[in-house]
Structure formats: C-alpha cells, structure tokens
Enzyme design. Structure first.
Site, PDB file in Angstrom:
ATOM      1  N   ASP A  76      -3.182   4.654  -2.228  1.00 14.44           N
ATOM      2  CA  ASP A  76      -4.286   5.136  -1.400  1.00 14.44           C
ATOM      3  C   ASP A  76      -4.788   6.507  -1.860  1.00 14.44           C
ATOM      4  O   ASP A  76      -3.976   7.419  -2.078  1.00 14.44           O
ATOM      5  CB  ASP A  76      -3.775   5.226   0.045  1.00 14.44           C
ATOM      6  CG  ASP A  76      -4.879   5.428   1.055  1.00 14.44           C
ATOM      7  OD1 ASP A  76      -5.732   4.538   1.179  1.00 14.44           O
ATOM      8  OD2 ASP A  76      -4.878   6.478   1.728  1.00 14.44           O
ATOM      9  N   GLU A 109      -6.424   3.752  -5.758  1.00 11.73           N
ATOM     10  CA  GLU A 109      -7.745   3.832  -5.128  1.00 11.73           C
ATOM     11  C   GLU A 109      -8.286   5.214  -5.446  1.00 11.73           C
ATOM     12  O   GLU A 109      -7.658   6.221  -5.106  1.00 11.73           O
ATOM     13  CB  GLU A 109      -7.628   3.646  -3.610  1.00 11.73           C
ATOM     14  CG  GLU A 109      -8.990   3.559  -2.963  1.00 11.73           C
ATOM     15  CD  GLU A 109      -9.045   4.155  -1.567  1.00 11.73           C
ATOM     16  OE1 GLU A 109      -9.945   3.779  -0.811  1.00 11.73           O
ATOM     17  OE2 GLU A 109      -8.208   5.014  -1.236  1.00 11.73           O
ATOM     18  N   ASP A 155       0.859  -1.176   0.000  1.00  9.46           N
ATOM     19  CA  ASP A 155       0.000   0.000   0.000  1.00  9.46           C
ATOM     20  C   ASP A 155       0.901   1.232   0.000  1.00  9.46           C
ATOM     21  O   ASP A 155       1.878   1.275   0.738  1.00  9.46           O
ATOM     22  CB  ASP A 155      -0.871  -0.009   1.259  1.00  9.46           C
ATOM     23  CG  ASP A 155      -2.302   0.365   0.965  1.00  9.46           C
ATOM     24  OD1 ASP A 155      -2.504   1.478   0.437  1.00  9.46           O
ATOM     25  OD2 ASP A 155      -3.197  -0.437   1.245  1.00  9.46           O
ATOM     26  N   HIS A 167     -11.175  -3.465   3.112  1.00 10.05           N
ATOM     27  CA  HIS A 167     -11.156  -3.145   4.536  1.00 10.05           C
ATOM     28  C   HIS A 167     -11.970  -1.902   4.868  1.00 10.05           C
ATOM     29  O   HIS A 167     -12.011  -1.494   6.025  1.00 10.05           O
ATOM     30  CB  HIS A 167      -9.699  -2.951   4.974  1.00 10.05           C
ATOM     31  CG  HIS A 167      -9.078  -1.777   4.269  1.00 10.05           C
ATOM     32  ND1 HIS A 167      -8.878  -1.749   2.897  1.00 10.05           N
ATOM     33  CD2 HIS A 167      -8.639  -0.578   4.729  1.00 10.05           C
ATOM     34  CE1 HIS A 167      -8.351  -0.586   2.570  1.00 10.05           C
ATOM     35  NE2 HIS A 167      -8.192   0.137   3.659  1.00 10.05           N
ATOM     36  N   ASP A 168     -12.606  -1.280   3.886  1.00  8.23           N
ATOM     37  CA  ASP A 168     -13.356  -0.038   4.112  1.00  8.23           C
ATOM     38  C   ASP A 168     -14.863  -0.210   3.989  1.00  8.23           C
ATOM     39  O   ASP A 168     -15.590   0.791   3.990  1.00  8.23           O
ATOM     40  CB  ASP A 168     -12.936   1.020   3.076  1.00  8.23           C
ATOM     41  CG  ASP A 168     -11.538   1.562   3.330  1.00  8.23           C
ATOM     42  OD1 ASP A 168     -11.086   1.503   4.487  1.00  8.23           O
ATOM     43  OD2 ASP A 168     -10.916   2.042   2.371  1.00  8.23           O
TER      44      ASP A 168
END
Ligand code: TEU
Length: 628
Positions: free
Chosen positions: A299, A357, A174, A428-429
């Site tokens: 991210d 993302e 990430d 994970h969100d």
C-alpha cells in the site's frame, strides 16, 4: 549531474524524474511535448524560465523541484533485453475486497475458491483482513498478527492459504506499512510516553513556532473541541494536507503534540528512518511469508520516505496536485534504499512476489522501482491511465479510450525488457471504468469485454477487480447518506468549506467515490450469467472472461510475445500484434461508437470478439482477436 538554476530545460528533460514531471505537467495542460523538446525552449536556462513564470509559480517552486531531482542520480538502463520468465508474469490475478466480496469474511472467500478457479484465476490479492477498527476499511491496521474478528480467525486464514495452494493458486496479501491505526499498540504507547521506544516509530512534532501568520485550518478542524483550541496555537508542524481532507496533522491536546497522518486521522504515518521500526516490519513480513503467503501488494509504498525535516510543501504544486506536500514524500530520498532492504531482508529468502501501489509515479521513476536488475519491486500499480488528461477522479466527465491507447503506446514497451507492467481498470479505490467511458450503460457489455481483451492480450500482468467479470457498473447513490467511505466524507467537507453547495459537492463525490467499487458483489448476477447457454451467440461477460482467460493460458504470445503497435497515430482504432515463435496474435479494437474500418491482417484467423461474429466494419467498441 547535479541540476541548478543554471541548468537548461533539456537537462531537466534528460533527468528521469525531470522528464516524468515535465510529461505529467504537459499532460495536465493538454500540451504536446514539442513545447519543451524544441531547441529554443530546450536551451533556455531554468533561471530564464524562472523570470518568465516566476510570478505564477511562486518563489520556492524551483528550489523544491531541484531538491527533488537532485535526490535521484540514477537512470534506467538503455539496452534492450528479453524478459525472464516468472510465474507472476503468466498469472491472472483477481483482487478480493473482503468486506464486499461476500458477507461471510474469510470463510465466504473459501466458499468461492471453486468459482475463482473456474474463472481461470491463478492468484488472489486480498485487501486487508488484519485486526482493525475499520476507519478506512482495514487499511488502518491495529495488529499485523491477528485477523479482524468479523472476517474470521487465523485458522480461517490458514484454511484459505491451503485452499488456494491445493488448487494451484497463490495468495498475495495487502501490506500496509506506510501507516498503522492510531489504535495500534505502538502508537498508543508512543503517544502516552514520550520516552517510549515507539515514540520514534511515528512523526510526533511540536507546533511550528516560526510559521507566519495565523493558520485558520485549526479553527476549521472540527475534530478539536473549542476548549482545546485555546491551548492549540493553530500552527501544525508543516502545511501538508491529508488525502482524506483537512490538514495532515492531528493535535493531541493533553500531550500538546501533533502527529502526522497522510490519510485519515486514525492512520498514523510510520517513520521508516528508524531502523528498529524497519526491523519490526521485516519481521512481520517474514512471519506471514513463513505461513505460506506468496507475496504482498504494498500500500502507498512510494510514500514511506519523507524528505528530512518534513519541509513545507510548495503552494503552487499543492494547488496543481490538489494535495499540499506530495513532492516531499511521493519519491523520497531513501525510497530505493528502503525497498532494496525490504526485499533483501524479507522477500528474497522466500522468493516472494511484490507489487507496489505507487500513486504519482511516472514512467521513468517506475522503471527505477521495478527493473529487475535493481532488486526493488516486481511490479507497480500506477494510475495515469485511469483518468483522462487534466481530469481528476472527482470530475464528472466522459473518459475517452483514445487516452488509454496513447498511454499504452507510450508505456508498454518502454522498459526495454528490464521490467513488467500491471494491466487493470478497477480496484477498490475507483469508480467503475466502464461507467466512466459510457455513463448511459448502453455499451456496458461490449465495453466490459473490450477491456477484458486488452487486459488479457497486452504486455503485462492482468489484475481483475471483483465484479469486472460480470461487467459491474457504478451505483445510483442518492445522497451522502448512501456513502460510507471516509475519503468521500472528508473531501465532501473540504468542498463545503471551499464554498461549494451541498448539491454540487455531492455531484463531485458521486463521480469519484470509492463506494461504487465497494458495494456487495452481485452473486445473483453471477448466477444469471453462469446460466447463459454455451450455444448462445452473445456470451455473458462472465462466460467471455472464462473463455478469454482459458485461451490466454494456452497462447504464449499473450504473455511473452513482443508487442508491436500498428497505426499508433490513428485515432479511434487500436491495433497491435503480439509476436512469438509459437504463434502470433493480432487485436483490433474500435475505441468509439462510430463504425470504423476493419484492417484484418493476412493469414490471421478470427478467434474471439465481443460481437457475435467478426465480419464487416467494426461496430461500437468492437474488439476482434485473431491468431496466426
Ligand atoms: O490508496 C492510496 C491512494 O492512493 C488513494 O487513496 C489515493 O490517495 C486517492 O485515491 C487519491 O486520489 C491506498 C489504498 O488502496 C486505499 O484504499 C487506502 O485508503 C489508502 O491507501 C490508505 O491506506
């Protein structure tokens, strides 16, 4: 062409970003595109529209939208090409959230590499493991060059890389470079010393002297003590709000200065306008790639370019999108330039892979970020398919799979071969998709397998999130005490401040909290599902995942086959073919719980499905895969 108030609605619809925005609005309002595509509306000028809707949308709305549209002069190419082969188009990815994959950090992941290999995974995307005070579970990085102590050491990291590579698997880390932790050395020096070279790595601003009226957000900001509020004149530099509740600015009373944070109060936004900052980032990316990392998931990468001067967000857009200011940075004027530079300076020399993302990015803007000839990102994660039209993550509702079908029909062939897609339902969100579709849990198992089939047979790269492969569902959290996520607590406080009672506020948090996906991976359930006998007619979700991944690997049509939708307008049933010279496949899926007629195609033989046999009408959420 520059757009102005004299431009017509049809000109806006011809503009890639304009069309994306119009489509998003129509989707939110549940209206058909005929509303704007008919010649009467199409020929109206924006000036006229302003007269009609001006009161509702407020005075600045049109200027803000025109500013945004005029910042993008390119359009995606219209020709159609064949996709070029790439390992990341063929690979099945698996996201590991290190805090809850095991409780052993990186060594725990190494222990599970055989498990992942047996599942059929080719690459893992590892959520952040860098040194961090963990205000946002590692998405607040204190030191890009070291590993969070509780997750292990740099030696563990090297062992993970070689453990993956020796199995023929790849590692995608990430990359969180929209912000750092406020405990990062850069930020600490920048805050303490006005003339530090790091000062300009962040957005430090004085109070907005010209803001009209008293801004009572300051009084509601519990992070500032009453004493401090005296020296604080209640005027943050602009009106942007944070994704995690409250204003997007922290006030530092000692220095009498504000700093920008789109996320938590400890995640300070980096100023990409500063070339020295960009060079530090590229250097760090190269350092990791030289270590053997195969690529990065970037991210909120579409937030890195902010409109010059950080102008106020439009209030109407703020209400609509729930966050004020987003239109000033979700597609900033230098975004493409930064991405091209990042690719050239850091990714290209290592032939590294990138997946950005990109919340809020629509179909056409997505192409401008990913079409191969543009040399920006390889893939993006956009999120339009995760919620039903007009709904947000914190709405408690039942997700209808017909929306997913409509989304795919619209998106998956749109790139004309110039780009590629990501196929995912969880990360994970987000709460677990199968619970959003069926909160009763009655159909959890067929649904988990149905999503697996779509993910492995549609056109794009599958990203499994840990737990998908065992059909993980939402949790039964009883109160806010069970919830740990910084976002959930921030938004809960916003709800209370808006006047919602604690029970109603908790109900909303329960619908949307990211903690559903962040609880510990259920390894006992993995063991149970592994134990299911091979001859068992009703395979466990885990065994099903293994089978379908194995089959995908040997079926070229799943990756490079052209995608043809059948009966695209039929509700409730989703049918498509993937056509390839080595063989074709046909998939049909019942998107609801009522029986539906099967329409098997001549010459196609049943291969796999989520019920024990592939005959008769389609049962609730039944999916069947055929080959020819
Ligand atoms: O997520 C950004 C992001 O888009 C979501 O947090 C989004 O703001 C929220 O879902 C509102 O709908 C990334 C990471 O995936 C997330 O875990 C981090 O908290 C966030 O960035 C900040 O780094």
């Amino acid at each position: 062409m520059q757009l102005s108030l004299n431009s017509k609605v049809k000109d806006v619809c011809k503009h890639p970003l304009g069309r994306d925005i119009v489509e998003k609005l129509l989707l939110q309002l549940g209206k058909s595109s005929w509303l704007v595509d008919n010649p009467i509306v199409g020929n109206l000028s924006l000036k006229t529209i302003k007269v009609i809707v001006g009161k509702k949308v407020g005075p600045g709305f049109f200027d803000v939208v025109l500013d945004l549209l005029n910042s993008e002069l390119d359009s995606p190419r219209a020709d159609i090409v064949s996709p070029t082969p790439a390992w990341w188009k063929e690979a099945v990815f698996y996201q590991v959230y290190p805090r809850s994959f095991t409780d052993q950090g990186i060594p725990g992941i190494i222990d599970k590499l055989d498990y992942l290999q047996n599942l059929g995974v080719d690459a893992i995307w590892l959520s952040p493991v860098y040194d961090s005070p963990n205000d946002d579970n590692g998405y607040d990085i204190r030191d890009y060059y070291s590993i969070m102590r509780e997750f292990g050491t740099m030696e563990d990291m090297d062992a993970l890389i070689s453990g993956l590579h020796s199995r023929g698997m790849k590692l995608v880390m990430d990359l969180v470079v929209n912000h750092t932790s406020d405990e990062h050395q850069w930020f600490k020096e920048a805050l303490d010393n006005e003339s530090s070279p790091y000062r300009d790595f962040y957005f430090f601003r004085k109070s907005h002297a010209n803001r009209n009226g008293h801004d009572d957000r300051a009084e509601h900001d519990s992070s500032i003590s009453l004493g401090d509020k005296k020296s604080y004149d209640g005027k943050p530099p602009n009106n942007w709000t944070s994704f995690f509740g409250g204003p997007a600015w922290n006030y530092y009373p000692e220095q009498d200065i504000w700093a920008l944070h789109l996320f938590s109060k400890k995640q300070m936004d980096l100023n990409w306008e500063n070339p020295a900052l960009r060079e530090e980032i590229y250097k760090m990316v190269r350092w990791w790639l030289a270590k053997g990392v195969d690529g990065f998931r970037l991210d909120v990468i579409n937030y890195i370019s902010k409109f010059e001067g950080l102008p106020d967000g439009d209030d109407f857009i703020g209400q609509l999108m729930k966050y004020t200011g987003v239109e000033r940075y979700f597609y900033g004027p230098r975004l493409h330039e930064y991405l091209k530079e990042l690719r050239q300076e850091a990714f290209e020399p290592f032939k590294a892979f990138s997946v950005g993302e990109t919340p809020g990015i629509g179909l056409r803007a997505g192409r401008l970020l990913t079409d191969e000839y543009r040399k920006e990102l390889d893939l993006i994660f956009s999120f339009d398919h995760l919620e039903a039209p007009g709904k947000t993550r914190f709405d408690d509702y039942q997700y209808d799979l017909v929306h997913l079908k409509d989304h795919y029909v619209k998106h998956l062939n749109f790139d004309g071969g110039h780009g590629w897609h990501t196929l995912f339902y969880n990360n994970h969100d987000n709460p677990r998709m199968i619970s959003k579709i069926d909160s009763s849990g009655l159909y959890a198992k067929p649904l988990a397998k149905l999503l697996a089939v779509l993910q492995m047979t549609l056109r794009g790269t599958p990203f499994i999130y840990q737990g998908d492969e065992i059909g993980a569902k939402n949790e039964n959290f009883a109160s806010m005490d069970d919830i740990h996520d910084v976002e959930s607590h921030g938004i809960y406080n916003d709800y209370l401040a808006e006047g919602l009672g604690p029970e109603a506020a908790f109900k909303r948090i329960l619908a949307g909290t990211r903690d559903h996906a962040r609880v510990m991976m259920k390894w006992d359930e993995v063991l149970r599902q592994q134990g299911v006998n091979e001859s068992d007619a009703d395979l466990s979700v885990l065994r099903f995942y293994q089978d379908i991944i194995r089959w995908r690997r040997q079926t070229c049509a799943c990756v490079y086959g052209t995608l043809e939708f059948l009966d695209a307008k039929t509700k409730d049933v989703f049918r498509y073919k993937r056509l390839h010279e080595d063989g074709n496949i046909f998939v049909e899926a019942n998107l609801g719980i009522n029986a539906a007629k099967s329409a098997s195609q001549e010459g196609f033989m049943f291969v796999i499905g989520n019920y024990s046999d592939g005959f008769g009408d389609l049962r609730p959420y039944e999916v069947r895969v055929y080959e020819h």
